[in-house]
Design a protein around this motif. Structure first.
Motif, PDB file in Angstrom:
ATOM      1  N   LEU A   1       0.813  -1.218   0.000  1.00 17.55           N
ATOM      2  CA  LEU A   1       0.000   0.000   0.000  1.00 17.55           C
ATOM      3  C   LEU A   1       0.849   1.271   0.000  1.00 17.55           C
ATOM      4  N   GLY A   2       2.169   1.114   0.111  1.00 19.70           N
ATOM      5  CA  GLY A   2       3.049   2.274   0.116  1.00 19.70           C
ATOM      6  C   GLY A   2       2.903   3.114   1.380  1.00 19.70           C
ATOM      7  N   THR A   3       2.731   2.438   2.512  1.00 21.94           N
ATOM      8  CA  THR A   3       2.556   3.134   3.788  1.00 21.94           C
ATOM      9  C   THR A   3       3.468   2.509   4.837  1.00 21.94           C
ATOM     10  N   THR A   4       3.421   3.040   6.050  1.00 17.59           N
ATOM     11  CA  THR A   4       4.211   2.493   7.150  1.00 17.59           C
ATOM     12  C   THR A   4       3.336   1.606   8.026  1.00 17.59           C
ATOM     13  N   LEU A   5       3.981   0.781   8.837  1.00 18.06           N
ATOM     14  CA  LEU A   5       3.225  -0.048   9.784  1.00 18.06           C
ATOM     15  C   LEU A   5       2.416   0.816  10.736  1.00 18.06           C
ATOM     16  N   ASP A   6       3.008   1.928  11.216  1.00 14.14           N
ATOM     17  CA  ASP A   6       2.297   2.826  12.128  1.00 14.14           C
ATOM     18  C   ASP A   6       1.011   3.345  11.499  1.00 14.14           C
ATOM     19  N   GLN A   7       1.088   3.797  10.266  1.00 19.03           N
ATOM     20  CA  GLN A   7      -0.102   4.339   9.599  1.00 19.03           C
ATOM     21  C   GLN A   7      -1.131   3.244   9.332  1.00 19.03           C
ATOM     22  N   LEU A   8      -0.653   2.044   9.046  1.00 19.75           N
ATOM     23  CA  LEU A   8      -1.557   0.941   8.746  1.00 19.75           C
ATOM     24  C   LEU A   8      -2.399   0.543   9.955  1.00 19.75           C
ATOM     25  N   VAL A   9      -1.798   0.589  11.148  1.00 17.80           N
ATOM     26  CA  VAL A   9      -2.530   0.147  12.342  1.00 17.80           C
ATOM     27  C   VAL A   9      -3.079   1.303  13.164  1.00 17.80           C
ATOM     28  N   GLU A  10      -2.931   2.536  12.672  1.00 18.08           N
ATOM     29  CA  GLU A  10      -3.439   3.697  13.399  1.00 18.08           C
ATOM     30  C   GLU A  10      -4.961   3.628  13.505  1.00 18.08           C
ATOM     31  N   PRO A  11      -5.522   3.844  14.705  1.00 22.43           N
ATOM     32  CA  PRO A  11      -6.979   3.797  14.866  1.00 22.43           C
ATOM     33  C   PRO A  11      -7.649   4.896  14.041  1.00 22.43           C
ATOM     34  N   VAL A  12      -8.831   4.580  13.516  1.00 24.65           N
ATOM     35  CA  VAL A  12      -9.506   5.556  12.665  1.00 24.65           C
ATOM     36  C   VAL A  12     -10.848   6.018  13.219  1.00 24.65           C
ATOM     37  N   ASP A  13     -11.376   5.368  14.254  1.00 29.05           N
ATOM     38  CA  ASP A  13     -12.686   5.807  14.741  1.00 29.05           C
ATOM     39  C   ASP A  13     -12.531   6.826  15.867  1.00 29.05           C
ATOM     40  N   ASP A  14     -13.574   7.609  16.079  1.00 28.28           N
ATOM     41  CA  ASP A  14     -13.539   8.678  17.069  1.00 28.28           C
ATOM     42  C   ASP A  14     -13.323   8.164  18.486  1.00 28.28           C
ATOM     43  N   GLU A  15     -13.749   6.946  18.769  1.00 27.02           N
ATOM     44  CA  GLU A  15     -13.610   6.385  20.105  1.00 27.02           C
ATOM     45  C   GLU A  15     -12.152   6.384  20.550  1.00 27.02           C
ATOM     46  N   ASP A  16     -11.237   6.220  19.577  1.00 27.20           N
ATOM     47  CA  ASP A  16      -9.819   6.132  19.908  1.00 27.20           C
ATOM     48  C   ASP A  16      -9.175   7.493  20.142  1.00 27.20           C
ATOM     49  N   VAL A  17      -9.838   8.582  19.746  1.00 26.01           N
ATOM     50  CA  VAL A  17      -9.236   9.894  19.936  1.00 26.01           C
ATOM     51  C   VAL A  17      -9.928  10.697  21.030  1.00 26.01           C
ATOM     52  N   VAL A  18     -11.107  10.280  21.436  1.00 29.48           N
ATOM     53  CA  VAL A  18     -11.852  11.007  22.456  1.00 29.48           C
ATOM     54  C   VAL A  18     -11.399  10.544  23.838  1.00 29.48           C
ATOM     55  N   ILE A  19     -11.053  11.498  24.685  1.00 30.43           N
ATOM     56  CA  ILE A  19     -10.631  11.190  26.054  1.00 30.43           C
ATOM     57  C   ILE A  19     -11.821  11.369  26.974  1.00 30.43           C
ATOM     58  N   ARG A  20     -12.236  10.318  27.614  1.00 35.52           N
ATOM     59  CA  ARG A  20     -13.408  10.337  28.479  1.00 35.52           C
ATOM     60  C   ARG A  20     -12.983  10.608  29.922  1.00 35.52           C
ATOM     61  N   PRO A  21     -13.768  11.386  30.653  1.00 35.82           N
ATOM     62  CA  PRO A  21     -13.410  11.666  32.051  1.00 35.82           C
ATOM     63  C   PRO A  21     -13.659  10.459  32.948  1.00 35.82           C
ATOM     64  N   HIS A  22     -12.837  10.369  33.978  1.00 45.61           N
ATOM     65  CA  HIS A  22     -13.053   9.370  35.026  1.00 45.61           C
ATOM     66  C   HIS A  22     -13.517  10.134  36.269  1.00 45.61           C
ATOM     67  N   ARG A  23     -14.762   9.895  36.683  1.00 51.46           N
ATOM     68  CA  ARG A  23     -15.308  10.591  37.848  1.00 51.46           C
ATOM     69  C   ARG A  23     -15.152   9.724  39.090  1.00 51.46           C
ATOM     70  N   ASP A  24     -14.625  10.335  40.125  1.00 47.36           N
ATOM     71  CA  ASP A  24     -14.491   9.662  41.415  1.00 47.36           C
ATOM     72  C   ASP A  24     -15.190  10.553  42.436  1.00 47.36           C
ATOM     73  N   GLU A  25     -16.504  10.343  42.573  1.00 46.30           N
ATOM     74  CA  GLU A  25     -17.323  11.196  43.444  1.00 46.30           C
ATOM     75  C   GLU A  25     -16.848  11.135  44.889  1.00 46.30           C
ATOM     76  N   GLY A  26     -16.398   9.951  45.328  1.00 46.77           N
ATOM     77  CA  GLY A  26     -15.950   9.793  46.704  1.00 46.77           C
ATOM     78  C   GLY A  26     -14.745  10.670  47.034  1.00 46.77           C
ATOM     79  N   ARG A  27     -13.892  10.894  46.069  1.00 48.29           N
ATOM     80  CA  ARG A  27     -12.700  11.720  46.274  1.00 48.29           C
ATOM     81  C   ARG A  27     -12.912  13.149  45.788  1.00 48.29           C
ATOM     82  N   GLY A  28     -14.076  13.434  45.192  1.00 50.43           N
ATOM     83  CA  GLY A  28     -14.351  14.786  44.711  1.00 50.43           C
ATOM     84  C   GLY A  28     -13.453  15.200  43.563  1.00 50.43           C
TER      85      GLY A  28
END
Length: 170
Positions: free
Chosen positions: A43-70
Motif C-alpha cells: 500500500l506504500g505506507t508504514t506499519l504505524d499508519q496501517l494500524v493507526e486507529p480511525v474511529d472517534d472512540e480512539d481519539v476522544v478522552i473520556r473523564p473518570h469521575r471519582d465522586e468519593g474523592r471529589g
C-alpha cells in the motif's frame, strides 16, 4: 487508503491469498505480524499508519469521575511521555485533605479555573487561575478546591500518577 485495487490485486501485491485478506478485512481472522509488513509495503505506507486507529472512540478522552474523592480526571497522555511523565486535567471539588502524602519525584500543576489549596508540609498556599506550582513530592502534600470547583493541569511522574490518580489515595 483508497487505491482502487481489487482484493485479488492487493492480494497478489502482498503475496497473500484473497480469502486471507478478505477474512482479515471483515474481522474473521486476526492479522499476523508477518502479514502487516507486506500489506503496508504493497500500500506504500508504514506499519504505524496501517494500524493507526480511525474511529472517534480512539481519539476522544473520556473523564473518570471519582465522586468519593471529589475529583474528575482526564488523562491527556495515553502513554507516559519522556521520563515516564503523565499529563492530566483534574477537576477537583473537595477541600484539601488533612492526610498529607509523600512519594519520590516532583509535581507540576497550573490552575485553569478556580483556586486550588495546596498544602505543603506546614504551609497552605492558594494557587489561583493562571498561576502554577512545582514542588518536591517528598514534602508532605495534598491539594483541593478553595471556594468552589477548580480545574488544573498536572504533569506527574509515575509515582505522582499512582498517588494522585489512584482510587485509594488522596
Amino acid at each position: 487508503m483508497a487505491r482502487d485495487w481489487s482484493l485479488d490485486e492487493l492480494a497478489s501485491r502482498c503475496y497473500l491469498s484473497p480469502s486471507t485478506l478478505s477474512r482479515i478485512e471483515t474481522g474473521h481472522r486476526r492479522i499476523a505480524l508477518d502479514q502487516l509488513a507486506p500489506i503496508a509495503r504493497a500500500l506504500g505506507t508504514t506499519l504505524d499508519q496501517l494500524v493507526e486507529p480511525v474511529d472517534d472512540e480512539d481519539v476522544v478522552i473520556r473523564p473518570h469521575r471519582d465522586e468519593g474523592r471529589g475529583m474528575t480526571t482526564w488523562l491527556l497522555s495515553r502513554e507516559s511521555g519522556p521520563g515516564g511523565h503523565t499529563v492530566a486535567k483534574i477537576r477537583v471539588t473537595r477541600p484539601a485533605p488533612t492526610d498529607l502524602r509523600v512519594h519520590p519525584g516532583r509535581d507540576w500543576l497550573t490552575v485553569l479555573s478556580g483556586t486550588v489549596v495546596l498544602r505543603l508540609g506546614e504551609r497552605t498556599i492558594l494557587v489561583r487561575a493562571g498561576e502554577a506550582a512545582e514542588f518536591s513530592t517528598m514534602v508532605p502534600h495534598a491539594f483541593g478546591a478553595h471556594d468552589g470547583p477548580a480545574e488544573l493541569l498536572c504533569i506527574l511522574d509515575n509515582d505522582g500518577q499512582r498517588t494522585h490518580l489512584a482510587h485509594d489515595h488522596s
